[in-house]
Scaffold this motif. Structure first.
Motif: not given
Length: 262
Positions: A85-87, A122-123, A56-63
């Motif tokens: 909102d992303y977070h 995060p990336e 799941l984390k790979t779908q939200f690389p900025k976190t």
């Protein structure tokens, strides 16, 4: 750089309702800690859950994501100095996974004997020093649902005859530089004008994160001083002509999260 609507000091009430996660506000000043979303749970198969969480984390690389592990118990933490909102969308997806895994919510305050931990950063984004001294970064007061807004602010002055042409050129720059909010305050006096310009974006969601290259934007604004040779940064004539008239809105999205209500 990401501009726009964010949360740090207060939870976005009426927007999100979490079953597992608890919001911990950020503290500025000397403490200077991030705002965080955190939960403590017990799972029947924590190793399997962690693998699914990593996917799941790979779908939200900025976190970022941090896990503290004690047998079947986990503390899950994510956050940042600006929670977009992303977070919160990331936390929603974690909650869905927890529900499918029949996780049991535990008291976050109860002590836990941490046996191991995992940290997912995060990336890495290219850091951009602001090269233009006329650019200020500004955060708003609280708006709809406790939102704040992170913006570029530029103070300038120029002859009143050039004002409308300058505003039109700035709208064009916004369209080129991925900025979908532009408004300003003004003070017209004699044949001159003081301006306080604001540039930002709206709510930043998973499928629509907007990155702004601040020095590219700043270079285009500085280039306008060649077209308008009497355009200068800063204000003239002291507080009696401080630009308080407005806001005059040229480009807007998510207005209730950005503009003060009268």
């Amino acid at each position: 750089m990401i501009l726009g609507v964010y949360w740090y000091y207060k939870f976005p009430e009426n927007l999100y309702d979490f079953q597992f996660f608890k919001f911990f506000r950020g503290y500025g000043g000397h403490a200077n800690n991030p705002a965080e979303l955190e939960t403590k749970v017990q799972l029947e198969n924590p190793e399997d859950f962690i693998k699914k969480l990593e996917d799941l984390k790979t779908q939200f690389p900025k976190t970022y994501l941090h896990l503290k592990i004690s047998g079947s118990q986990l503390i899950i933490t994510t956050g940042d100095f600006m929670l977009f909102d992303y977070h919160f969308q990331f936390a929603i997806e974690i909650e869905k996974l927890l529900s499918r895994e029949n996780a049991v919510l535990l008291d976050i305050q109860a002590p836990i004997d941490v046996l191991s931990s995992k940290n997912y950063r995060p990336e890495q984004e290219k850091f951009e020093n602001i090269e233009h001294r006329f650019i200020q970064m500004a955060s708003s007061d609280f708006k709809e649902n406790n939102a704040e807004n992170f913006s570029i602010r530029i103070d300038c002055n120029l002859p009143l005859a050039d004002k409308n042409d300058l505003i039109n050129d700035l709208v064009h720059i916004c369209n080129e530089e991925n900025l979908n909010v532009f408004y300003y305050n003004d003070s017209d006096f004699k044949d001159h004008c003081n301006l306080m310009l604001f540039f930002t974006n709206g709510r930043q969601k998973k499928d629509a994160i907007q990155n702004v290259h601040i020095n590219s934007f700043g270079s285009k604004v500085r280039h306008l001083t060649e077209k308008f040779p009497l355009l200068h940064f800063g204000h003239l004539e002291g507080l009696q002509h401080y630009p308080l008239n407005g806001p005059h809105i040229n480009i807007i999205t998510d207005e209730e999260y950005i503009i003060n209500k009268k």
